[in-house]
Design an enzyme around this catalytic site. Structure first.
Site, PDB file in Angstrom:
ATOM      1  CB  SER A 124       3.389   4.702  -5.593  1.00  0.00           C
ATOM      2  OG  SER A 124       3.390   4.361  -4.131  1.00  0.00           O
ATOM      3  CE  LYS A 161       0.717   1.693  -4.019  1.00  0.00           C
ATOM      4  NZ  LYS A 161       2.249   1.866  -3.497  1.00  0.00           N
TER       5      LYS A 161
END
Length: 207
Positions: A124, A161
């Site tokens: 990701s 993230k």
């Protein structure tokens, strides 16, 4: 003899202190209470680890059956940075049971200084060079700003993230167009920040 982890060192020092203060080692329940373990069983697991490393001897059948063998354990700072693997729900990220191993990396090579390494799982964040299997160097802090890459825990799931906050909403953005942002409503969900990313060690060259 293998060196002690930071958590094992805490247990060892508590045992020594109790013996010095009262003449008796602590019970499992006392260790759990003093160090914030969820149960006496958790304390027992740490005692078994200390026994395997020959720091203590466990005497069967006695609630205070602990005898010190090791007088000068290796200091935890000599171990290097702890590598965190799978993180159990509800447990601190640096709990001893999460530490897979230690790596001889100078924490000061990162700015700010790294406190632990986290093994990256997934693609990701690949667009900024954080690849599956890499070791992410993390500075443990809750003082974070929008745009920083953070290690966040959302309802007990740990993720890496980029942070964005809008009122009561938090958006955790991937650096890969195939992944949608994680949206966290702070009015109904729990979010905790474990730290910020301060560097990457490529697993193919390090391992």
């Amino acid at each position: 003899m293998k060196p002690l982890t930071a958590r094992q060192q805490e247990v060892f020092e508590l045992i020594k202190a109790k013996i010095e203060d009262t003449g008796m080692p602590p019970t499992r329940a006392e260790i759990a209470r003093e160090l914030g373990f969820r149960s006496a069983n958790a304390a027992e697991e740490h005692l078994k680890a200390l026994a395997r490393k020959q720091a203590i001897e466990i005497i069967p059948g006695a609630s205070r059956g602990i005898r010190i063998l090791l007088q000068d354990p290796v200091e935890p700072e000599d171990l290097g940075l702890p590598l965190i693997g799978q993180v159990a729900a509800g447990e601190p990220i640096l709990a001893q049971e999460h530490v897979e191993s230690h790596y001889q990396v100078d924490p000061s090579m990162f700015k700010p200084q790294a406190d632990f390494l986290l093994r990256v799982n997934g693609e990701s964040m690949k667009n900024i060079g954080i690849m599956d299997g890499d070791l992410l160097a993390v500075h443990k802090t809750q003082d974070v700003h929008d745009g920083q890459v953070v290690v966040a825990r959302v309802d007990d799931d740990v993720t890496v993230k980029r942070l964005e906050r809008k009122g009561s909403m938090v958006f955790l953005h991937a650096e890969n167009e195939e992944f949608a942002p994680i949206q966290v409503d702070l009015t109904s969900q729990h979010l905790s920040i474990e730290g910020i990313a301060v560097g990457v060690i490529r697993s193919t060259t390090w391992m």
